[in-house]
Design a protein around this motif. Sequence first.
Motif, short mmCIF file in Angstrom:
data_model
loop_
_atom_site.label_atom_id
_atom_site.label_comp_id
_atom_site.label_asym_id
_atom_site.label_seq_id
_atom_site.Cartn_x
_atom_site.Cartn_y
_atom_site.Cartn_z
N PRO A 1 0.83 -1.26 -0.07
CA PRO A 1 0.01 0.02 0.11
C PRO A 1 0.76 1.16 0.13
CG PRO A 1 -0.74 -1.57 1.67
CD PRO A 1 0.45 -2.06 0.99
N CYS A 2 1.87 1.30 0.74
CA CYS A 2 2.99 2.60 0.61
C CYS A 2 3.39 2.62 -0.56
CB CYS A 2 3.85 2.13 1.85
SG CYS A 2 5.05 3.62 2.04
N ASN A 3 3.78 1.68 -1.18
CA ASN A 3 4.12 1.62 -2.58
C ASN A 3 3.29 2.28 -3.65
OD1 ASN A 3 6.80 0.78 -1.78
ND2 ASN A 3 6.42 -1.23 -2.63
N ALA A 4 2.19 1.83 -3.27
CA ALA A 4 0.97 2.50 -4.26
C ALA A 4 0.83 3.88 -4.18
CB ALA A 4 -0.33 1.73 -3.98
N ILE A 5 0.98 4.40 -2.97
CA ILE A 5 0.69 5.74 -2.64
C ILE A 5 1.93 6.50 -3.12
CG2 ILE A 5 0.64 7.47 -0.92
CD1 ILE A 5 -0.92 5.38 0.94
N GLU A 6 3.29 6.06 -3.30
CA GLU A 6 4.33 6.62 -3.71
C GLU A 6 4.15 6.48 -5.00
OE1 GLU A 6 7.45 8.97 -4.22
OE2 GLU A 6 6.50 8.49 -2.04
N THR A 7 3.78 5.54 -5.70
CA THR A 7 3.84 5.75 -7.22
C THR A 7 2.72 6.70 -7.68
OG1 THR A 7 4.30 3.26 -7.33
CG2 THR A 7 3.06 4.14 -9.21
N ASN B 1 -8.64 -8.07 9.31
CA ASN B 1 -8.52 -6.71 9.94
C ASN B 1 -9.35 -5.80 8.96
OD1 ASN B 1 -7.67 -4.00 10.84
ND2 ASN B 1 -5.90 -5.06 11.70
N ASP B 2 -10.50 -5.37 9.23
CA ASP B 2 -11.16 -4.69 8.27
C ASP B 2 -10.42 -3.26 8.03
OD1 ASP B 2 -13.11 -6.24 7.77
OD2 ASP B 2 -14.64 -5.55 9.26
N ALA B 3 -9.88 -2.60 9.04
CA ALA B 3 -9.47 -1.29 9.16
C ALA B 3 -8.07 -1.45 8.13
CB ALA B 3 -9.26 -0.56 10.58
N ALA B 4 -7.28 -2.45 8.40
CA ALA B 4 -6.12 -2.81 7.54
C ALA B 4 -6.47 -2.96 6.08
CB ALA B 4 -5.32 -3.66 8.02
N CYS B 5 -7.47 -3.42 6.02
CA CYS B 5 -8.01 -4.05 4.38
C CYS B 5 -8.35 -2.73 3.56
CB CYS B 5 -9.19 -4.98 4.86
SG CYS B 5 -9.91 -5.57 3.13
N PHE B 6 -9.24 -1.75 4.44
CA PHE B 6 -9.76 -0.61 3.80
C PHE B 6 -8.68 0.16 3.58
CE2 PHE B 6 -14.06 -1.74 6.11
CZ PHE B 6 -14.59 -2.50 4.96
N ALA B 7 -7.85 0.51 4.33
CA ALA B 7 -6.52 1.33 4.27
C ALA B 7 -5.80 0.71 2.89
CB ALA B 7 -5.84 1.23 5.33
N ALA B 8 -5.76 -0.49 2.73
CA ALA B 8 -4.97 -1.08 1.56
C ALA B 8 -5.49 -0.54 0.53
CB ALA B 8 -4.48 -2.39 1.88
N ARG B 9 -7.08 -0.79 0.45
CA ARG B 9 -7.74 -0.61 -0.65
C ARG B 9 -7.80 0.91 -1.12
NH1 ARG B 9 -9.72 -4.83 -2.66
NH2 ARG B 9 -10.42 -6.65 -1.51
N ALA B 10 -7.71 1.76 -0.05
CA ALA B 10 -7.64 3.12 -0.35
C ALA B 10 -6.32 3.62 -1.26
CB ALA B 10 -7.56 3.95 0.93
N ALA B 11 -5.32 2.85 -0.83
CA ALA B 11 -4.11 3.14 -1.40
C ALA B 11 -4.32 2.67 -2.96
CB ALA B 11 -2.66 2.44 -0.80
N GLY B 12 -4.82 1.43 -3.04
CA GLY B 12 -5.11 1.01 -4.38
C GLY B 12 -5.78 1.72 -5.25
#
Length: 176
Positions: free
Chosen positions: A50-56, A88-99
């Motif tokens: 997810p961090c890499n997606a935001i940086e991209t 982990n819903d919060a983590a799952c949604f955070a990763a989706r936000a990055a995607g």
Amino acid sequence: MVSQNTGGSYYLLVKKYSREDQMAMATWAADCAERVLPLFEGAYPEDDRPCNAIETCRTWVRTGVFTMAGIRGSSLGAHAAARDAKENDAACFAARAAGQAVATAHVPQHAYGAAYYALKAVAAADPANAGVTVAAEWDWQAGRLPEGLREEIMSRIVVQERGSRVSVKLRKGEGF
């Protein structure tokens, strides 16, 4: 969305945004995703997708250059991280936000998804206080958008409180 029949074929027409608007939407989407990224990183500190997606996404905004393979790979990587975090819903949604944020480089409307999933992450992180935390995050998101995009985008991100539950919806339709 509007469908148009052209000789037996139907095409969906979506709103076109200027390059400036698309860049502003991508910056905003990355900001929304970055605010909830700690919810993912705290649970999965070794997973940097997810961090890499935001940086991209931010690299595309800075340079204006991307390859479809790079954007798609970063987005799919973040969504795979979300699937891996399904307990982990919060983590799952955070990763989706990055995607969704990085996918804004390809389709501007993905910016809506970044904000939507960020709100869902905030709600999942603190269900007992979701009404307050989601409202505060929605206000923050609205305040970060350029004025010319604010009403159009935020009117599609609907937060409803039903008793002790908070529901976040993305209202799609014409032009989406």
